[in-house]
Enzyme design. Structure first.
Site, PDB file in Angstrom:
ATOM      1  CB  ILE A   1       7.532  12.159  -2.639  1.00 46.82           C
ATOM      2  CG1 ILE A   1       8.795  11.336  -2.369  1.00 46.82           C
ATOM      3  CG2 ILE A   1       7.221  13.101  -1.485  1.00 46.82           C
ATOM      4  CD1 ILE A   1      10.061  12.154  -2.410  1.00 46.82           C
TER       5      ILE A   1
ATOM      6  CE  LYS B   1      -4.149  -2.006   2.098  1.00 47.26           C
ATOM      7  NZ  LYS B   1      -3.679  -3.307   2.595  1.00 47.26           N
TER       8      LYS B   1
HETATM    9  O1  C5P Z   1     -10.522 -10.494   7.257  1.00 42.41           O
HETATM   10  P1  C5P Z   1      -9.616 -11.290   6.371  1.00 42.41           P
HETATM   11  O2  C5P Z   1      -8.673 -12.141   7.147  1.00 42.41           O
HETATM   12  O3  C5P Z   1     -10.350 -12.025   5.276  1.00 42.41           O
HETATM   13  O4  C5P Z   1      -8.702 -10.154   5.686  1.00 42.41           O
HETATM   14  C1  C5P Z   1      -8.237 -10.179   4.377  1.00 42.41           C
HETATM   15  C2  C5P Z   1      -7.710  -8.804   4.046  1.00 42.41           C
HETATM   16  O5  C5P Z   1      -8.764  -7.844   4.156  1.00 42.41           O
HETATM   17  C3  C5P Z   1      -6.604  -8.280   4.961  1.00 42.41           C
HETATM   18  O6  C5P Z   1      -5.344  -8.691   4.491  1.00 42.41           O
HETATM   19  C4  C5P Z   1      -6.769  -6.780   4.865  1.00 42.41           C
HETATM   20  O7  C5P Z   1      -5.988  -6.253   3.797  1.00 42.41           O
HETATM   21  C5  C5P Z   1      -8.232  -6.582   4.509  1.00 42.41           C
HETATM   22  N1  C5P Z   1      -9.028  -6.044   5.637  1.00 42.41           N
HETATM   23  C6  C5P Z   1      -9.930  -5.043   5.367  1.00 42.41           C
HETATM   24  N2  C5P Z   1     -10.677  -4.506   6.393  1.00 42.41           N
HETATM   25  C7  C5P Z   1     -10.588  -4.985   7.652  1.00 42.41           C
HETATM   26  C8  C5P Z   1      -9.712  -6.055   7.934  1.00 42.41           C
HETATM   27  C9  C5P Z   1      -8.926  -6.575   6.887  1.00 42.41           C
HETATM   28  O8  C5P Z   1     -10.062  -4.615   4.224  1.00 42.41           O
HETATM   29  N3  C5P Z   1     -11.333  -4.431   8.596  1.00 42.41           N
END
Ligand code: C5P
Length: 234
Positions: free
Chosen positions: A65, A61
């Protein structure tokens, strides 16, 4: 995309050492690929060791810059992941810099629109408007920058499908919860079943704990894929 294509990216979060390799070996052939996040910080060369087991989704992610994002995208893409993530909030020039960084490789850039844990109130505080408006704006920036795809919530797919200029973007969605998955302490805020997300146009599904924490991860992956295939054939 072929109908038997497996769109599951398993999020290999919070695992190290033997467990991550064990799970990689078990799940190879049962999922489309693997998302690596903290494992990249632990050992960037891990990308190469995953490549022959499926598509690798490097999830640093990037947000910085332009010069730094270009450099980091170049260094990460040299290890040949299928995808690298950047934050769309870094703006169009930053996303273009990421594309310059992966030039000459097969690595694609995915722009994260808005993190799925942020609600409307938080989005207003951070970005000055509610989720839907910001997600739509950032997806538009991603398209203008020319990146290959976006990461968004499955709940936003229908809204984004209204816009012709966003149609060609690859849509990757986290927050996927198969029907059989139950976890009272789940921190996902915007969840959807794999079948529903595929029907709404998701190209890849990021699924972590429903598979990685399952007693039988291979069965969990196979059951999830079956749910997807049933939805595709319906
Ligand atoms: O919850 P799970 O284990 O399926 O997470 C898969 C991915 O979802 C994580 O690697 C993270 O990038 C993303 N995630 C998200 N929002 C959250 C928790 C995890 O988008 N609240």
């Amino acid at each position: 995309m072929k109908e038997d294509f497996n769109p599951i990216f398993v999020a290999m979060d919070g695992m190290a050492g033997e467990r991550i390799m064990e799970l990689r070996n078990e799940l190879a052939g049962h999922v489309g690929g693997f998302k690596l996040n903290d494992a990249l910080d632990n050992d960037p060369s891990i990308i190469k060791s995953f490549s022959e087991f499926g598509l690798v989704f490097a999830d640093p992610k990037l947000l910085d810059i332009e010069k730094t994002v270009r450099n980091r995208a170049r260094v990460i893409s040299a290890r040949k992941p299928g995808f690298i993530t950047v934050h769309a909030s870094g703006g169009i020039p930053m996303m273009k810099a990421a594309l310059e960084g992966v030039e000459g490789t097969d690595t694609k850039i995915l722009a994260v629109t808005v993190l799925t844990n942020l609600n409307d109130e938080q989005c207003v505080g951070i970005y000055g408007d509610e989720r839907d408006a910001i997600v739509t704006k950032f997806a538009g920036w991603a398209s203008e920058a020319g990146v290959h795809g976006i990461v968004c919530s499955a709940h936003e797919l229908e809204m984004l499908s209204e816009y012709d200029h966003l149609k060609d973007l690859i849509k990757v969605v986290p927050g996927i919860r198969p029907k059989w998955f139950q976890d009272a302490s789940d921190d996902q805020k915007m969840v959807m079943t794999p079948a529903e997300a595929i029907k709404l146009g998701a190209n890849y599904l990021v699924i972590g704990r429903p598979i990685t924490d399952a007693k039988n991860p291979v069965k969990a992956a196979d059951d999830t894929f079956e749910e997807i295939q049933t939805a595709r054939l319906a």
